[in-house]
Design a protein around this motif. Structure first.
Motif, PDB file in Angstrom:
ATOM      1  N   TYR A 541       4.088   3.529  -6.389  1.00  0.00           N
ATOM      2  CA  TYR A 541       4.498   2.368  -6.584  1.00  0.00           C
ATOM      3  C   TYR A 541       3.445   1.772  -7.566  1.00  0.00           C
ATOM      4  CZ  TYR A 541       6.439  -2.559  -5.758  1.00  0.00           C
ATOM      5  OH  TYR A 541       6.857  -3.521  -6.004  1.00  0.00           O
ATOM      6  N   LEU A 542       2.120   1.603  -7.259  1.00  0.00           N
ATOM      7  CA  LEU A 542       1.283   0.996  -7.997  1.00  0.00           C
ATOM      8  C   LEU A 542       1.354   1.600  -9.412  1.00  0.00           C
ATOM      9  CD1 LEU A 542      -1.509   0.781  -5.495  1.00  0.00           C
ATOM     10  CD2 LEU A 542      -0.096  -1.257  -6.382  1.00  0.00           C
ATOM     11  N   GLU A 543       1.396   2.871  -9.473  1.00  0.00           N
ATOM     12  CA  GLU A 543       1.408   3.441 -10.965  1.00  0.00           C
ATOM     13  C   GLU A 543       2.872   2.913 -11.640  1.00  0.00           C
ATOM     14  OE1 GLU A 543       1.667   7.618 -10.539  1.00  0.00           O
ATOM     15  OE2 GLU A 543      -0.550   7.704 -10.134  1.00  0.00           O
ATOM     16  N   ARG A 544       3.788   2.592 -10.820  1.00  0.00           N
ATOM     17  CA  ARG A 544       5.023   2.181 -11.744  1.00  0.00           C
ATOM     18  C   ARG A 544       4.707   0.577 -12.046  1.00  0.00           C
ATOM     19  NH1 ARG A 544       7.393   5.587  -8.101  1.00  0.00           N
ATOM     20  NH2 ARG A 544       8.125   3.552  -6.751  1.00  0.00           N
ATOM     21  N   HIS A 545       4.188  -0.039 -11.036  1.00  0.00           N
ATOM     22  CA  HIS A 545       4.283  -1.731 -11.007  1.00  0.00           C
ATOM     23  C   HIS A 545       2.792  -1.950 -10.809  1.00  0.00           C
ATOM     24  CE1 HIS A 545       8.666  -1.755 -11.093  1.00  0.00           C
ATOM     25  NE2 HIS A 545       8.446  -1.011  -9.682  1.00  0.00           N
ATOM     26  N   PRO A 546       1.722  -1.937 -11.595  1.00  0.00           N
ATOM     27  CA  PRO A 546       0.634  -2.429 -11.532  1.00  0.00           C
ATOM     28  C   PRO A 546       0.280  -3.758 -11.402  1.00  0.00           C
ATOM     29  CG  PRO A 546       0.889  -1.675 -14.001  1.00  0.00           C
ATOM     30  CD  PRO A 546       2.167  -1.335 -13.087  1.00  0.00           C
ATOM     31  N   GLU A 547       1.347  -4.476 -11.792  1.00  0.00           N
ATOM     32  CA  GLU A 547       1.100  -6.085 -11.708  1.00  0.00           C
ATOM     33  C   GLU A 547       1.187  -6.607 -10.264  1.00  0.00           C
ATOM     34  OE1 GLU A 547       5.435  -4.862 -12.285  1.00  0.00           O
ATOM     35  OE2 GLU A 547       3.195  -4.632 -13.228  1.00  0.00           O
ATOM     36  N   ALA A 548       1.821  -5.544  -9.312  1.00  0.00           N
ATOM     37  CA  ALA A 548       1.854  -6.092  -7.880  1.00  0.00           C
ATOM     38  C   ALA A 548       0.858  -6.077  -7.343  1.00  0.00           C
ATOM     39  CB  ALA A 548       2.654  -4.919  -7.441  1.00  0.00           C
ATOM     40  N   LEU A 549      -0.398  -5.691  -7.900  1.00  0.00           N
ATOM     41  CA  LEU A 549      -1.801  -6.009  -7.369  1.00  0.00           C
ATOM     42  C   LEU A 549      -2.116  -7.450  -7.418  1.00  0.00           C
ATOM     43  CD1 LEU A 549      -4.116  -3.002  -8.519  1.00  0.00           C
ATOM     44  CD2 LEU A 549      -2.902  -3.388  -6.173  1.00  0.00           C
ATOM     45  N   LEU A 550      -1.633  -8.186  -8.651  1.00  0.00           N
ATOM     46  CA  LEU A 550      -1.835  -9.493  -8.725  1.00  0.00           C
ATOM     47  C   LEU A 550      -0.769 -10.382  -8.057  1.00  0.00           C
ATOM     48  CD1 LEU A 550      -3.471  -9.275 -12.082  1.00  0.00           C
ATOM     49  CD2 LEU A 550      -4.559  -9.313 -10.206  1.00  0.00           C
ATOM     50  N   GLN A 551       0.384  -9.851  -8.472  1.00  0.00           N
ATOM     51  CA  GLN A 551       1.465 -10.965  -7.921  1.00  0.00           C
ATOM     52  C   GLN A 551       2.091 -10.498  -6.783  1.00  0.00           C
ATOM     53  OE1 GLN A 551       4.216 -10.517 -11.315  1.00  0.00           O
ATOM     54  NE2 GLN A 551       2.904 -11.480 -13.055  1.00  0.00           N
ATOM     55  N   GLY A 552       1.774  -9.381  -6.160  1.00  0.00           N
ATOM     56  CA  GLY A 552       2.540  -8.834  -5.220  1.00  0.00           C
ATOM     57  C   GLY A 552       3.884  -8.253  -5.417  1.00  0.00           C
ATOM     58  N   LYS A 553       4.457  -8.110  -4.338  1.00  0.00           N
ATOM     59  CA  LYS A 553       5.685  -7.373  -4.308  1.00  0.00           C
ATOM     60  C   LYS A 553       6.774  -8.289  -4.547  1.00  0.00           C
ATOM     61  CE  LYS A 553       8.402  -3.840  -2.339  1.00  0.00           C
ATOM     62  NZ  LYS A 553       8.482  -2.659  -1.287  1.00  0.00           N
ATOM     63  N   GLY A 554       7.687  -8.427  -5.647  1.00  0.00           N
ATOM     64  CA  GLY A 554       8.627  -9.489  -5.982  1.00  0.00           C
ATOM     65  C   GLY A 554       9.794  -9.113  -5.127  1.00  0.00           C
ATOM     66  N   ARG A 555      10.858 -10.049  -5.337  1.00  0.00           N
ATOM     67  CA  ARG A 555      11.896  -9.659  -4.403  1.00  0.00           C
ATOM     68  C   ARG A 555      12.735  -8.669  -5.559  1.00  0.00           C
ATOM     69  NH1 ARG A 555      13.775 -15.932  -3.105  1.00  0.00           N
ATOM     70  NH2 ARG A 555      12.317 -16.210  -1.879  1.00  0.00           N
ATOM     71  N   GLY A 556      13.565  -7.968  -4.557  1.00  0.00           N
ATOM     72  CA  GLY A 556      14.185  -7.346  -4.879  1.00  0.00           C
ATOM     73  C   GLY A 556      13.544  -5.860  -5.496  1.00  0.00           C
ATOM     74  N   ARG A 557      12.489  -5.834  -5.592  1.00  0.00           N
ATOM     75  CA  ARG A 557      11.823  -4.538  -6.074  1.00  0.00           C
ATOM     76  C   ARG A 557      11.270  -3.808  -4.841  1.00  0.00           C
ATOM     77  NH1 ARG A 557       7.256  -7.209 -10.083  1.00  0.00           N
ATOM     78  NH2 ARG A 557       8.765  -7.912 -11.656  1.00  0.00           N
TER      79      ARG A 557
END
Length: 557
Positions: A541-557
């Motif tokens: 998941y992090l490889e696909r969404h690296p921004e999640a480390l900063l923004q967190g897991k958004g809705r619908g994702r």
């Protein structure tokens, strides 16, 4: 009325009676009785004469057991006649028995008819006539079908072995001597009795014995023109390199003698033969009977220089180990000029024993022998039996021999010879002895004596004895140490082994698939596997969404 029929005068005072004659017209019936009796008597006489059997006279040496009017004549145990009278011959040497037989036997009274007195007899071949112990002696008859009619016969002293009506074949044999054969001796085929001897006698020239045998049907068909007969009496013992061989047909043939026959098998093709020979030769044994017989014979002379002790007339002559002839004569000759002895030996060879192949036309016999002699044909004396020391003549081609030549001496051709096997062995022994003489046997004996003395000194040396004593002490110490170790270390080792066994049992219990440790280990491994799977999903998941480390897991994702 006539005068004779007139009535008397009544007026006469004294009437005189008169005879009255009456004529008869026919014979009286009273005479028929003697006439009928006469006719019956004549008829009975004629009938008796016509039915009367033949009267025969039989000449016997004695009338033992015979009685006129009582003794019967029998054929196959059936009464066919009766003895009428017994009288002496004119010279009183025999008795003449007169017997009347049945009329039906008139045609069988020929020159071949035989009579004998049947009485109890005990012989080596068996017991016969026991029934006469009760019924009494009687005269037996063997009818003859062919021959001239006869009424006077000479009775047999012994009953015939074979009667006329027995099926089979009769054969005549010729032998140098009779041996142990006798009337009744058995005849064998493949050790089965199929016949017997029925007669014998000297030949007209007196040089042989004629023997007549009978072979019962259907075995008589086994006798062919090629059949060989041999004397099977007693025991036939032969000694050869293969050992002692004993040949006999049966115990009966040992006691009574016997004859055996057979047809030898050969490599030659079957040939048409003439009718049966009139006389078959009787050979002395089976080996002689199965030996091939050849008409053509050639004689040669052999000259030997050495001794011929053990060589006799009749010794075999062999080529490649096969008999092809025999020795006829042996002489000892002295050369008066050279003062040397030599032994001429006359041999007889049957050339037909050697079958020739590879030539369209057979060469001349002498030329063939010359060629063989040129190629090394030599004669040699060899030992035939170690026990008896008998010798035989051996013919063989020695390729290493010098070229020879066939010469003539007198009437015979001379085949070259070479030293016998015994002489060769003697020469070899002499050569060995000469070589032994050159060996320093005394020096070798001295050396062996010195070696033995040194070995004796070494064995008896004090140092060797001391070493042996020390070795025995060392072995005793080693044995004591081993005993102590076994006594002290044995229990400790046993205890250690037991503890090790208990530890292994506990380890096996911990590692069992039903132990708590095994169950907990399996559960822990399963949780570790689940954690690893969660980590792999987070990483993806992090490889696909690296921004999640900063923004967190958004809705619908």
């Amino acid at each position: 009325m006539t005068e004779t029929e007139r009535e008397p005068d009544i007026r006469s005072p004294d009437p005189i009676p008169e005879a009255v004659a009456r004529s008869r017209g026919r014979l009286s019936l009273v005479w028929l009785i003697p006439l009928v009796a006469l006719a019956v008597g004549v008829w009975l006489a004629v009938k008796t004469w016509s039915e009367r059997g033949p009267i025969v006279t039989i000449e016997f040496k004695s009338a033992s057991g015979l009685a006129a009017g009582q003794t019967r004549v029998k054929f196959k145990d059936v009464d066919i006649g009766q003895v009428k009278s017994i009288d002496f011959s004119p010279d009183l040497k025999t008795v003449i028995v007169s017997a009347e037989l049945k009329r039906t036997f008139a045609d069988f009274l020929t020159e071949h008819t035989r009579f004998w007195v049947e009485r109890p007899r005990v012989t080596l071949s068996g017991v016969s006539g026991l029934d006469t112990l009760v019924s009494g002696a009687y005269i037996a008859l063997d009818p003859g079908q062919a021959g001239r009619s006869r009424r006077h016969f000479t009775g047999l002293e012994q009953p015939p072995v074979i009667t006329t009506f027995e099926d089979g074949g009769r054969f005549r044999l010729r032998a140098p001597t009779l041996g142990s054969l006798n009337i009744g001796s058995p005849v064998y085929y493949r050790q089965i009795q199929v016949g017997q001897v029925i007669g014998y006698g000297l030949e007209p020239d007196g040089r042989a014995v004629g023997i007549e045998i009978f072979v019962a049907a259907p075995h008589d068909a086994l006798v062919t023109p090629d059949t060989r007969f041999w004397n099977a009496s007693g025991l036939d013992v032969s000694l050869s390199a293969a050992g002692v061989q004993v040949d006999t047909q049966s115990l009966l043939s040992v006691v009574l003698g016997g004859i055996a026959f057979g047809t030898p098998d050969t490599l030659d093709p079957a040939q048409a033969h003439d009718p049966y020979p009139e006389v078959f030769p009787l050979y002395r044994n089976r080996e002689a009977a199965h030996a091939r017989i050849y008409a053509r014979k050639e004689r040669y002379l052999l000259l030997f220089e050495g001794a011929a002790r053990g060589l006799t007339s009749g010794a075999p002559v062999r080529l490649k180990g096969i008999d092809i002839g025999r020795v006829l004569d042996i002489q000892l000759q002295l050369d008066t000029e050279a003062l040397e002895f030599r032994i001429p030996v006359l041999i007889e060879i049957e050339p037909e024993r050697i079958v020739r192949r590879g030539e369209a036309e057979a060469p001349d016999e002498r030329r063939l022998v010359e060629r063989l002699v040129e190629r090394g044909l030599r004669a040699q004396l060899k030992l035939d039996s170690v026990l008896s020391g008998a010798l035989y003549v051996d013919l063989d081609v020695d390729s290493g021999a010098p070229a020879g030549r066939l010469v003539r001496q007198g009437e015979h051709l001379v085949i070259p010879t070479r030293p016998g096997s015994l002489e060769a062995i003697t020469t070899q022994l002499a050569s060995v002895l000469e070589k032994l003489d050159t060996i320093p046997i005394e020096q070798i004996g001295r050396d062996l004596s010195q070696t033995a003395a040194g070995a004796n000194a070494l064995v008896n040396a004090p140092e060797l004895k001391g070493a042996v004593i020390e070795l025995e002490a060392t072995l005793a110490q080693v044995r004591a140490t081993a005993t102590r170790l076994d006594r002290e270390l044995g229990p400790e080792l046993t205890k250690t082994l037991r503890e090790s066994t208990a530890t292994l049992e506990r380890a096996r219990a911990l590692l069992s698939d039903r132990s708590p440790l095994y169950v907990e280990t399996q559960r822990m491994l399963q949780e570790v596997a689940n954690a690893a799977r969660s980590m792999r999903l987070l990483t993806d998941y992090l490889e696909r969404h690296p921004e999640a480390l900063l923004q967190g897991k958004g809705r619908g994702r």
